[in-house]
Design a protein around this motif. Structure first.
Motif, PDB file in Angstrom:
ATOM      1  N   PRO A  23       0.821  -1.208   0.000  1.00 42.71           N
ATOM      2  CA  PRO A  23       0.000   0.000   0.000  1.00 42.71           C
ATOM      3  C   PRO A  23       0.857   1.261   0.000  1.00 42.71           C
ATOM      4  N   GLY A  24       0.510   2.201  -0.863  1.00 39.25           N
ATOM      5  CA  GLY A  24       1.268   3.439  -0.942  1.00 39.25           C
ATOM      6  C   GLY A  24       2.485   3.379  -1.837  1.00 39.25           C
ATOM      7  N   ALA A  25       2.720   2.232  -2.475  1.00 42.75           N
ATOM      8  CA  ALA A  25       3.874   2.122  -3.380  1.00 42.75           C
ATOM      9  C   ALA A  25       3.722   3.089  -4.547  1.00 42.75           C
ATOM     10  N   HIS A  56      11.836  -1.892  -9.457  1.00 46.17           N
ATOM     11  CA  HIS A  56      12.110  -0.989  -8.339  1.00 46.17           C
ATOM     12  C   HIS A  56      10.867  -0.672  -7.510  1.00 46.17           C
ATOM     13  N   GLY A  57       9.921  -1.603  -7.510  1.00 48.65           N
ATOM     14  CA  GLY A  57       8.826  -1.532  -6.549  1.00 48.65           C
ATOM     15  C   GLY A  57       7.657  -0.659  -6.915  1.00 48.65           C
ATOM     16  N   PHE A  58       7.483  -0.392  -8.195  1.00 44.13           N
ATOM     17  CA  PHE A  58       6.343   0.394  -8.649  1.00 44.13           C
ATOM     18  C   PHE A  58       5.187  -0.528  -9.046  1.00 44.13           C
ATOM     19  N   SER A  96      -4.737   2.011  -7.186  1.00 42.99           N
ATOM     20  CA  SER A  96      -3.683   2.136  -6.190  1.00 42.99           C
ATOM     21  C   SER A  96      -4.223   2.771  -4.919  1.00 42.99           C
ATOM     22  N   GLU A  97      -3.480   2.587  -3.847  1.00 44.76           N
ATOM     23  CA  GLU A  97      -3.871   3.143  -2.556  1.00 44.76           C
ATOM     24  C   GLU A  97      -2.895   4.244  -2.173  1.00 44.76           C
ATOM     25  N   SER A  98      -3.288   5.482  -2.463  1.00 45.09           N
ATOM     26  CA  SER A  98      -2.460   6.650  -2.130  1.00 45.09           C
ATOM     27  C   SER A  98      -1.003   6.458  -2.532  1.00 45.09           C
ATOM     28  N   PRO A  99      -0.731   6.363  -3.837  1.00 42.34           N
ATOM     29  CA  PRO A  99       0.657   6.121  -4.281  1.00 42.34           C
ATOM     30  C   PRO A  99       1.601   7.219  -3.815  1.00 42.34           C
TER      31      PRO A  99
END
Length: 239
Positions: A23-25, A56-58, A96-99
């Motif tokens: 979450p948040g990524a 890289h985690g996106f 997404s959750e608040s990227p």
């Protein structure tokens, strides 16, 4: 990576999507080259950009613009393609959750759409524009450029030469605190034949630098907030 269908402005949009790992990524949207020149989301450079952000985690999404592959509609001189990009970015953000960060990357025609999109979307934090065809499209709309990013060109590119890019950017300003970096890939033509690994290495180095700078800034802000809290506590104690 999942195959998804997005209900777009002109019907379905065919896409590939990797969910954010937490979450948040951060998230990234990837745009392909010109549809009339065979550009699709299966273009090798488009896939490599997708894999770079995924590595890289996106959370990452790439798609076929209208009239390409299984996407409905017809090519619309860039106008409809920009509409598609804005619509798909909305869709990606809703998944997404608040990227933490929002990036956009595109190659050739996709780079031109990327640069237009960031002018309309203030939430975009960074961009990679690979070989924007500055000799075919005017870049003066970047006035001023609202986000920092990297523009890359091959030094043997006869379609989007570094000289054309530099000439187009001489009239472009950036907002305070933002910077548009430029890079050249030695020996590379517009298609980066035998130079794709070098291209991605340049993009990766830039992306990692930006992510490190952002993390340092966030830590600095957190430390400053913590310092304010300590002062307040000391004053309360003295009272």
């Amino acid at each position: 990576m999942a195959e998804i269908i997005i209900p777009g402005p002109q019907g379905r949009i065919e896409a590939r999507y990797t969910e954010p790992p937490y979450p948040g990524a951060p998230i990234a949207l990837i745009l392909h080259p010109h549809p009339k020149a065979g550009g699709t989301m299966q273009d090798p450079i488009t896939i490599m950009l997708y894999q770079l952000f995924e590595k890289h985690g996106f959370g990452v999404l790439r798609y076929n613009s209208r009239g390409v592959g299984r996407s409905q509609g017809a090519y619309d001189q860039g106008i409809g393609e920009l509409e598609d990009a804005a619509y798909v970015l909305d869709y990606l953000e809703n998944l997404s959750e608040s990227p933490r960060f929002v990036w956009c990357a595109g190659y050739s025609f996709g780079a031109w759409i990327t640069l237009q999109l960031l002018m309309r979307r203030p939430e975009i934090d960074g961009f990679l524009a690979i070989s924007p065809p500055a000799n075919h499209y005017d870049l003066s709309f970047l006035a001023p450029c609202p986000a920092s990013g990297l523009i890359v060109a091959g030094d043997k590119d006869s379609i989007a030469s570094p000289e054309d890019v530099e000439r187009a950017l001489t009239k472009v300003r950036v907002q305070k605190g933002q910077k548009v970096d430029r890079a050249k890939v030695a020996g590379a033509n517009h298609f980066y034949q035998d130079s794709r690994e070098e291209l991605i290495a340049v993009c990766e180095a830039y992306l990692l630098r930006r992510l490190e700078e952002a993390e340092n800034e966030l830590r600095k802000e957190a430390d400053e907030e913590a310092g304010v809290d300590v002062i307040v506590e000391e004053e309360d104690f003295e009272d």
